[in-house]
Design a protein around this motif. Sequence first.
Motif, PDB file in Angstrom:
ATOM      1  N   LYS A 668      15.871  -4.848  -6.193  1.00 47.23           N
ATOM      2  CA  LYS A 668      15.503  -6.168  -6.679  1.00 47.23           C
ATOM      3  C   LYS A 668      14.351  -6.750  -5.879  1.00 47.23           C
ATOM      4  O   LYS A 668      13.509  -7.473  -6.422  1.00 47.23           O
ATOM      5  CB  LYS A 668      16.717  -7.094  -6.612  1.00 47.23           C
ATOM      6  CG  LYS A 668      16.450  -8.490  -7.157  1.00 47.23           C
ATOM      7  CD  LYS A 668      17.693  -9.356  -7.097  1.00 47.23           C
ATOM      8  CE  LYS A 668      17.403 -10.749  -7.638  1.00 47.23           C
ATOM      9  NZ  LYS A 668      18.618 -11.623  -7.587  1.00 47.23           N
ATOM     10  N   ASN A 669      14.309  -6.434  -4.584  1.00 48.01           N
ATOM     11  CA  ASN A 669      13.283  -7.018  -3.715  1.00 48.01           C
ATOM     12  C   ASN A 669      12.355  -5.967  -3.118  1.00 48.01           C
ATOM     13  O   ASN A 669      11.732  -6.199  -2.083  1.00 48.01           O
ATOM     14  CB  ASN A 669      13.939  -7.816  -2.596  1.00 48.01           C
ATOM     15  CG  ASN A 669      14.776  -6.941  -1.688  1.00 48.01           C
ATOM     16  OD1 ASN A 669      15.192  -5.846  -2.082  1.00 48.01           O
ATOM     17  ND2 ASN A 669      15.037  -7.412  -0.484  1.00 48.01           N
ATOM     18  N   ALA A 670      12.233  -4.812  -3.731  1.00 48.36           N
ATOM     19  CA  ALA A 670      11.367  -3.762  -3.189  1.00 48.36           C
ATOM     20  C   ALA A 670      10.760  -2.944  -4.324  1.00 48.36           C
ATOM     21  O   ALA A 670      11.470  -2.541  -5.256  1.00 48.36           O
ATOM     22  CB  ALA A 670      12.133  -2.860  -2.236  1.00 48.36           C
ATOM     23  N   ASP A 671       9.434  -2.738  -4.235  1.00 48.14           N
ATOM     24  CA  ASP A 671       8.713  -1.938  -5.223  1.00 48.14           C
ATOM     25  C   ASP A 671       7.923  -0.848  -4.521  1.00 48.14           C
ATOM     26  O   ASP A 671       7.572  -0.964  -3.332  1.00 48.14           O
ATOM     27  CB  ASP A 671       7.728  -2.801  -6.025  1.00 48.14           C
ATOM     28  CG  ASP A 671       8.408  -3.919  -6.778  1.00 48.14           C
ATOM     29  OD1 ASP A 671       9.626  -3.811  -7.035  1.00 48.14           O
ATOM     30  OD2 ASP A 671       7.715  -4.918  -7.098  1.00 48.14           O
ATOM     31  N   VAL A 672       7.617   0.185  -5.285  1.00 50.93           N
ATOM     32  CA  VAL A 672       6.645   1.185  -4.838  1.00 50.93           C
ATOM     33  C   VAL A 672       5.528   1.208  -5.873  1.00 50.93           C
ATOM     34  O   VAL A 672       5.773   1.028  -7.079  1.00 50.93           O
ATOM     35  CB  VAL A 672       7.265   2.581  -4.682  1.00 50.93           C
ATOM     36  CG1 VAL A 672       8.213   2.620  -3.501  1.00 50.93           C
ATOM     37  CG2 VAL A 672       7.951   3.036  -5.955  1.00 50.93           C
ATOM     38  N   GLN A 673       4.288   1.396  -5.396  1.00 52.08           N
ATOM     39  CA  GLN A 673       3.140   1.359  -6.301  1.00 52.08           C
ATOM     40  C   GLN A 673       2.219   2.529  -6.031  1.00 52.08           C
ATOM     41  O   GLN A 673       1.938   2.870  -4.881  1.00 52.08           O
ATOM     42  CB  GLN A 673       2.370   0.039  -6.149  1.00 52.08           C
ATOM     43  CG  GLN A 673       1.155  -0.080  -7.059  1.00 52.08           C
ATOM     44  CD  GLN A 673       0.562  -1.465  -7.067  1.00 52.08           C
ATOM     45  OE1 GLN A 673       1.295  -2.455  -7.145  1.00 52.08           O
ATOM     46  NE2 GLN A 673      -0.759  -1.560  -6.985  1.00 52.08           N
ATOM     47  N   LEU A 674       1.736   3.129  -7.114  1.00 48.12           N
ATOM     48  CA  LEU A 674       0.775   4.227  -7.043  1.00 48.12           C
ATOM     49  C   LEU A 674      -0.534   3.756  -7.662  1.00 48.12           C
ATOM     50  O   LEU A 674      -0.545   3.201  -8.767  1.00 48.12           O
ATOM     51  CB  LEU A 674       1.305   5.449  -7.800  1.00 48.12           C
ATOM     52  CG  LEU A 674       0.356   6.661  -7.864  1.00 48.12           C
ATOM     53  CD1 LEU A 674       0.191   7.264  -6.473  1.00 48.12           C
ATOM     54  CD2 LEU A 674       0.886   7.701  -8.852  1.00 48.12           C
ATOM     55  N   ASP A 675      -1.663   3.966  -6.949  1.00 53.15           N
ATOM     56  CA  ASP A 675      -2.990   3.574  -7.432  1.00 53.15           C
ATOM     57  C   ASP A 675      -3.885   4.796  -7.546  1.00 53.15           C
ATOM     58  O   ASP A 675      -3.923   5.645  -6.631  1.00 53.15           O
ATOM     59  CB  ASP A 675      -3.636   2.571  -6.475  1.00 53.15           C
ATOM     60  CG  ASP A 675      -2.919   1.245  -6.450  1.00 53.15           C
ATOM     61  OD1 ASP A 675      -3.124   0.449  -7.378  1.00 53.15           O
ATOM     62  OD2 ASP A 675      -2.144   1.005  -5.497  1.00 53.15           O
ATOM     63  N   LEU A 676      -4.618   4.880  -8.650  1.00 56.90           N
ATOM     64  CA  LEU A 676      -5.591   5.949  -8.873  1.00 56.90           C
ATOM     65  C   LEU A 676      -6.914   5.313  -9.278  1.00 56.90           C
ATOM     66  O   LEU A 676      -6.947   4.405 -10.113  1.00 56.90           O
ATOM     67  CB  LEU A 676      -5.127   6.900  -9.973  1.00 56.90           C
ATOM     68  CG  LEU A 676      -3.807   7.645  -9.744  1.00 56.90           C
ATOM     69  CD1 LEU A 676      -3.432   8.436 -10.994  1.00 56.90           C
ATOM     70  CD2 LEU A 676      -3.919   8.577  -8.543  1.00 56.90           C
ATOM     71  N   ILE A 677      -8.025   5.770  -8.693  1.00 57.81           N
ATOM     72  CA  ILE A 677      -9.355   5.237  -9.004  1.00 57.81           C
ATOM     73  C   ILE A 677     -10.332   6.393  -9.137  1.00 57.81           C
ATOM     74  O   ILE A 677     -10.352   7.314  -8.315  1.00 57.81           O
ATOM     75  CB  ILE A 677      -9.854   4.274  -7.907  1.00 57.81           C
ATOM     76  CG1 ILE A 677      -8.900   3.094  -7.726  1.00 57.81           C
ATOM     77  CG2 ILE A 677     -11.252   3.767  -8.241  1.00 57.81           C
ATOM     78  CD1 ILE A 677      -9.274   2.182  -6.565  1.00 57.81           C
ATOM     79  N   HIS A 678     -11.121   6.337 -10.186  1.00 61.04           N
ATOM     80  CA  HIS A 678     -12.266   7.246 -10.337  1.00 61.04           C
ATOM     81  C   HIS A 678     -13.520   6.389 -10.381  1.00 61.04           C
ATOM     82  O   HIS A 678     -13.624   5.461 -11.184  1.00 61.04           O
ATOM     83  CB  HIS A 678     -12.154   8.085 -11.608  1.00 61.04           C
ATOM     84  CG  HIS A 678     -13.398   8.890 -11.886  1.00 61.04           C
ATOM     85  ND1 HIS A 678     -13.733  10.006 -11.151  1.00 61.04           N
ATOM     86  CD2 HIS A 678     -14.397   8.718 -12.804  1.00 61.04           C
ATOM     87  CE1 HIS A 678     -14.875  10.498 -11.604  1.00 61.04           C
ATOM     88  NE2 HIS A 678     -15.297   9.737 -12.603  1.00 61.04           N
TER      89      HIS A 678
END
Length: 727
Positions: A668-678
């Motif tokens: 509820k109070n924790a996320d994980v995030q993945l970022d990709l950039i070209h």
Amino acid sequence: MKTINTTFRLTAVAAAMLAAYGSAFAEDDDLKALTKPDSSISVGAGYWTNDRPQQGIFDGMRDDHGYALIDADVVKRDDATGTWFKFKGDSLGLESRKISVEVQQQGNMGGFVNYSRIPRENPLEIRSGIRGVGSERMTISGAGTNALPFHDVDLATYRDLIHVGFSKNLLKDFDLKLSFKNEEKNGSRHWGLGSAALFVAEPIDSTTQQLDVTLEYTGEKLQLAGGYAGSWYRNKNDMVCAGVKVNNNPVNCLTATGSASSPSSTPLSLPLDNEAHQFFLNAGYAFTPSTRGTLKVSRSVATQDETIPSIGLAGVNAPFVGAPHKLDGEIVTSLVELGLSSRPTSKLSLNANLRYHDVDDNTPLATFVDVPATRTSPRVIVHNTPHSNETKSGKFEASYLLPERFKLIGGVDFKDQDRSAPKFLDERYVPFAESIEETTYRLQLRRSMSETVNGSVAFLHSTRDGSVRVTPHDPHIFDAINPLHIADRTRNKWRMSLDWTPAEAFSMQFNVEDSHDDYAREDGRPWGLKDGRATLVSVDARYAFSDKWELTGWASHDVTRAKQLAGRWDRVTEIFEMSKDAKLEDRGNSVGLGLRGALTSKLKIGADVQWTRTESSYDEDTQLSGLGGLQATYPSDTTGFRATGARLPDIENTLTRVSMFARYAIRKNADVQLDLIHERWKTDDWTWNFANGSDFTYGTTTDGTVVSNKPKQTANFIGARYIYKFQ
């Protein structure tokens, strides 16, 4: 046992109670969000696959390696004392980091400490044999037997700023505010000698400090704010000594040999220490509920009295006998500004402002260069040029509410400036305006066309005239030059905007601006800008497919054009040699799309696409006069009057950037995030190239430093974060 069923019917009283207190429950949620806001800490890592020297300027991630991704936003409140504590950290794992800490007790006192580091890395690739970069003594690469081994030279500057502040409520209506800034700037910056094609790096090691003390009074009708502002600039370096090592002899500016035009080493003065002090008072008074007046008064004194570092040099770099040891610079600035705003009727609003700004340069006039005459050259004398100006300006604006939801706004702005001119005739190379007058008329019409459409259109017309001009030393030639910053000019500008919200799910904003400048030349001054044109068109839109999915987009197109006529004269004989009739244009196009949505209650995704292209063109028609020594330096056609060299090619820069993210709630109070950039950036900028396309080289027979840029830069980024949220 008897079962009793009770049924409540919605009466008029019950409905009224629900209407009143139902909204109160929603307000309680809003109040809770304000008094107990969410805090978060984000920790992660990212990696760029290739170097990106151009785009890395903006985010501090230039090289192809891993980076720590650390951010924090913590907000706490002590309900018992009403004290807020805020901590915010951005890009803590990067060079471009920011930290802010604030403690504020409502209605009593508070303070803050901010820190930021701003890097600026030079995107160019430099190969040089120079030694001593970062110091005041540099040995230039040299050539032939004096050449030094080449190496990569990385240039960058770093600004470390600390800003602290304190505020205290002294009495019921009095507040004291203190603020102090300290900025340390270090590094090296691309430079040069100016008199020769030799590469030098300017050493940066300076401190800028600023102190502000303000006492504020806030009454029912009267508001006052007055105090002191001071700034101090200190440069730990005072002079650069640069030269070529000959026969292993060290570079020495103190006793340089050679000649005045070609010394064995060259000293270059760096910015000198200076300081400024200002006292100010701002006031506002409400004469009536609909009429308010304002007053601003300030006076500041800026001084520079450091000893000129070159005063102790000997040999060919020695100053002439009698040269001043100090500039003794002093500039006194005075400001008085009066304002009045009133709403005499429900439909009419009035605003007026008068401003007096005086810059009085009290720096003594002195001789800083005095080269004796020879058989082949005349005596050369150069003075400093103290410059003062007095500006009187004002504006008046009225707005009136018309029928059918129209609103008409009209205004006029004026500026009258008196300027000093260089005293000595021989040191004036262009006509100098001692008086400039500029007037701008504004007319705008707004209308709320409906609950979903709002728009406005505005027109501005301004004229600038210089009534008195001081003649240059050769009026036959140089009086025909029209300096762009003081040239007579007429400007017409249009603005149009439209906001359209046909539904809650869709909105769009549309803007258009177009301006045209015409520089008068009927006074016999053809050289300079002829006219200019600038156009901007932009559109922003948003569409929500549902409560979970949203699409945004934007596009912009801008064009800036200028026509100018440039001339060239021989420096010695002052014979007219050539003219260049140029059509200059900068064009930019940008498009962006963004998508946000939720695949599930725990998984959110998003993507952004950005494409930007800028193009600069230089269409020049060069006409040789057939006179002067310049003719032999240009290839010409059979007439001998027209240069046949190719026109300068266009410069085009293109950036394409695609980014995506996915955020998953593991708790509820924790996320994980993945970022990709070209990211893909490319340019055909020829600024650091010779005409044949080869890299620019400083003095091929004296230096040899090579400067180049990377025309294509493609890189990919992958990053992962853990985000913890709490209250």
